[in-house]
Design a protein around this motif. Structure first.
Motif, PDB file in Angstrom:
ATOM      1  N   LYS A 102      -6.606  -3.949 -51.248  1.00 34.53           N
ATOM      2  CA  LYS A 102      -8.033  -4.244 -51.137  1.00 34.53           C
ATOM      3  C   LYS A 102      -8.873  -2.999 -50.854  1.00 34.53           C
ATOM      4  O   LYS A 102     -10.101  -3.078 -50.850  1.00 34.53           O
ATOM      5  CB  LYS A 102      -8.265  -5.277 -50.031  1.00 34.53           C
ATOM      6  CG  LYS A 102      -7.590  -6.614 -50.304  1.00 34.53           C
ATOM      7  CD  LYS A 102      -7.813  -7.582 -49.153  1.00 34.53           C
ATOM      8  CE  LYS A 102      -7.119  -8.916 -49.424  1.00 34.53           C
ATOM      9  NZ  LYS A 102      -7.305  -9.867 -48.304  1.00 34.53           N
ATOM     10  N   LEU A 103      -8.212  -1.870 -50.610  1.00 34.76           N
ATOM     11  CA  LEU A 103      -8.957  -0.657 -50.308  1.00 34.76           C
ATOM     12  C   LEU A 103      -9.535  -0.040 -51.578  1.00 34.76           C
ATOM     13  O   LEU A 103      -8.972  -0.169 -52.660  1.00 34.76           O
ATOM     14  CB  LEU A 103      -8.050   0.360 -49.616  1.00 34.76           C
ATOM     15  CG  LEU A 103      -7.470  -0.043 -48.261  1.00 34.76           C
ATOM     16  CD1 LEU A 103      -6.596   1.076 -47.714  1.00 34.76           C
ATOM     17  CD2 LEU A 103      -8.562  -0.407 -47.264  1.00 34.76           C
ATOM     18  N   SER A 104     -10.645   0.651 -51.423  1.00 35.64           N
ATOM     19  CA  SER A 104     -11.265   1.351 -52.545  1.00 35.64           C
ATOM     20  C   SER A 104     -10.654   2.741 -52.699  1.00 35.64           C
ATOM     21  O   SER A 104      -9.911   3.213 -51.832  1.00 35.64           O
ATOM     22  CB  SER A 104     -12.774   1.485 -52.314  1.00 35.64           C
ATOM     23  OG  SER A 104     -13.027   2.380 -51.242  1.00 35.64           O
ATOM     24  N   ARG A 105     -10.993   3.392 -53.794  1.00 37.39           N
ATOM     25  CA  ARG A 105     -10.539   4.768 -54.017  1.00 37.39           C
ATOM     26  C   ARG A 105     -11.035   5.680 -52.902  1.00 37.39           C
ATOM     27  O   ARG A 105     -10.293   6.533 -52.409  1.00 37.39           O
ATOM     28  CB  ARG A 105     -11.046   5.264 -55.373  1.00 37.39           C
ATOM     29  CG  ARG A 105     -10.635   6.695 -55.702  1.00 37.39           C
ATOM     30  CD  ARG A 105     -11.252   7.144 -57.023  1.00 37.39           C
ATOM     31  NE  ARG A 105     -10.942   8.533 -57.304  1.00 37.39           N
ATOM     32  CZ  ARG A 105      -9.843   8.955 -57.905  1.00 37.39           C
ATOM     33  NH1 ARG A 105      -8.940   8.090 -58.275  1.00 37.39           N
ATOM     34  NH2 ARG A 105      -9.644  10.243 -58.136  1.00 37.39           N
ATOM     35  N   ASN A 141       1.590  -1.395 -57.014  1.00 35.21           N
ATOM     36  CA  ASN A 141       0.488  -2.357 -56.972  1.00 35.21           C
ATOM     37  C   ASN A 141      -0.751  -1.788 -56.307  1.00 35.21           C
ATOM     38  O   ASN A 141      -1.835  -2.348 -56.420  1.00 35.21           O
ATOM     39  CB  ASN A 141       0.933  -3.621 -56.226  1.00 35.21           C
ATOM     40  CG  ASN A 141       1.948  -4.421 -57.017  1.00 35.21           C
ATOM     41  OD1 ASN A 141       1.927  -4.410 -58.242  1.00 35.21           O
ATOM     42  ND2 ASN A 141       2.835  -5.099 -56.326  1.00 35.21           N
ATOM     43  N   THR A 142      -0.608  -0.674 -55.585  1.00 34.72           N
ATOM     44  CA  THR A 142      -1.761  -0.047 -54.950  1.00 34.72           C
ATOM     45  C   THR A 142      -2.075   1.298 -55.608  1.00 34.72           C
ATOM     46  O   THR A 142      -2.731   2.150 -55.025  1.00 34.72           O
ATOM     47  CB  THR A 142      -1.509   0.165 -53.442  1.00 34.72           C
ATOM     48  OG1 THR A 142      -0.324   0.934 -53.255  1.00 34.72           O
ATOM     49  CG2 THR A 142      -1.370  -1.153 -52.728  1.00 34.72           C
ATOM     50  N   ALA A 143      -1.619   1.477 -56.842  1.00 33.17           N
ATOM     51  CA  ALA A 143      -1.809   2.757 -57.534  1.00 33.17           C
ATOM     52  C   ALA A 143      -3.278   3.085 -57.711  1.00 33.17           C
ATOM     53  O   ALA A 143      -3.668   4.251 -57.731  1.00 33.17           O
ATOM     54  CB  ALA A 143      -1.111   2.731 -58.890  1.00 33.17           C
ATOM     55  N   LYS A 144      -4.119   2.062 -57.840  1.00 32.28           N
ATOM     56  CA  LYS A 144      -5.547   2.316 -58.023  1.00 32.28           C
ATOM     57  C   LYS A 144      -6.137   3.024 -56.810  1.00 32.28           C
ATOM     58  O   LYS A 144      -7.121   3.752 -56.927  1.00 32.28           O
ATOM     59  CB  LYS A 144      -6.293   1.012 -58.278  1.00 32.28           C
ATOM     60  CG  LYS A 144      -6.358   0.071 -57.101  1.00 32.28           C
ATOM     61  CD  LYS A 144      -7.118  -1.194 -57.469  1.00 32.28           C
ATOM     62  CE  LYS A 144      -7.235  -2.134 -56.283  1.00 32.28           C
ATOM     63  NZ  LYS A 144      -8.081  -1.561 -55.205  1.00 32.28           N
TER      64      LYS A 144
END
Length: 204
Positions: A102-105, A141-144
Motif C-alpha cells: 500500500k506504500l507509494s514510491r 508483489n511490492t516491486a512498485k
C-alpha cells in the motif's frame, strides 16, 4: 488543551484573564532549500506524514535483523539455518507484505533511507546478504515500491532532506509519536543542526 490531556499532563500551564496558556518549547528547524512559503511547508508536512507511515517498518527491520543474527549464532548446521530462514521468511511475508503493497514510491524512497539509518546497511546489502530470509520483506508483489535505488544511504550531514528527516524524527521521539530507536551509526543532533545552520548561513 483537553484533547491532549492524556498525551502530556506535565506541560507548564498558567491562566491569563479568561484564557489558559500552555508554555512549550518547540525544536529549532533550520530552513534551507525548503523556504517558509506555503508550498514548501506542505512539502515538509508530506515528508512528516511519510516518516510516520514508514518508520515502524524500518524499526521492525532493525529489530528483526538483530534477532536474526542472534539466533543464527546458536545454529551450527546449515540445515538448521535454512529451516530458521524459512520461518523468518514466512513471518515477514505474513506480517509486512500486505501493508508494504500500500506504500507509494515516495514512501519507499524514505523507507530505504530509514532502513539504512536503523540497520547501518543499505537495503541492497540486506537483500544480498540475507536472500533467503529477507527476500520476503522486498517481495515481487511490492516491486512498485522498491523499483528504486536500493543502495541509497541515509546521509543527514550531506543531504538536506535527510537532515529534515532527522529533525522530524527527533521531534516525534520527543513527543512520543514514534518509539525511539537510535541510529545504527550514531548521530549527534546538536552538532548536525549546527553544521546545517553554518552551511546555510554561508549560502545566503
Amino acid at each position: 488543551m483537553f484533547a491532549q490531556i492524556n498525551i502530556q499532563t506535565n506541560l507548564p500551564v498558567k491562566q491569563v484573564e479568561d484564557s489558559v496558556v500552555l508554555n512549550y518549547q518547540l525544536n529549532e528547524l533550520v530552513i534551507g532549500k525548503y523556504k517558509t512559503e506555503e508550498t514548501e511547508l506542505m512539502k515538509l508536512r508530506r515528508l512528516e506524514n511519510r516518516i510516520l507511515r514508514v518508520y515502524p517498518y524500518a524499526k521492525a527491520a532493525a529489530d528483526n535483523l538483530k534477532e536474526l543474527n542472534q539466533n543464527l549464532e546458536v545454529l551450527e548446521s546449515s540445515r538448521d539455518q535454512k529451516k530458521y530462514f524459512k520461518l523468518v521468511e514466512k513471518y515477514l511475508e505474513d506480517e509486512f507484505k500486505p501493508r508494504l503493497k500500500k506504500l507509494s514510491r515516495q514512501d519507499g524512497q524514505i523507507l530505504i533511507k530509514l532502513i539504512h539509518r536503523q540497520t547501518g546497511e543499505t537495503t541492497f546489502d540486506l537483500v544480498k546478504n540475507l536472500k533467503s530470509g529477507w527476500s520476503a520483506f522486498w517481495s515481487n508483489n511490492t516491486a512498485k515500491v522498491f523499483d528504486l535505488n536500493l543502495k541509497k544511504e541515509y546521509l543527514p550531514y550531506e543531504d538536506i532532506e535527510d537532515f529534515y528527516i532527522e529533525t522530524i524524527l527527533q521531534e516525534k521521539f520527543k513527543t512520543r509519536r514514534l518509539p525511539r530507536q537510535e541510529a545504527a551509526l550514531p548521530i549527534d543532533f546538536d552538532d548536525l543542526t549546527q553544521v546545517w545552520h553554518n552551511r546555510l548561513e554561508v549560502e545566503k
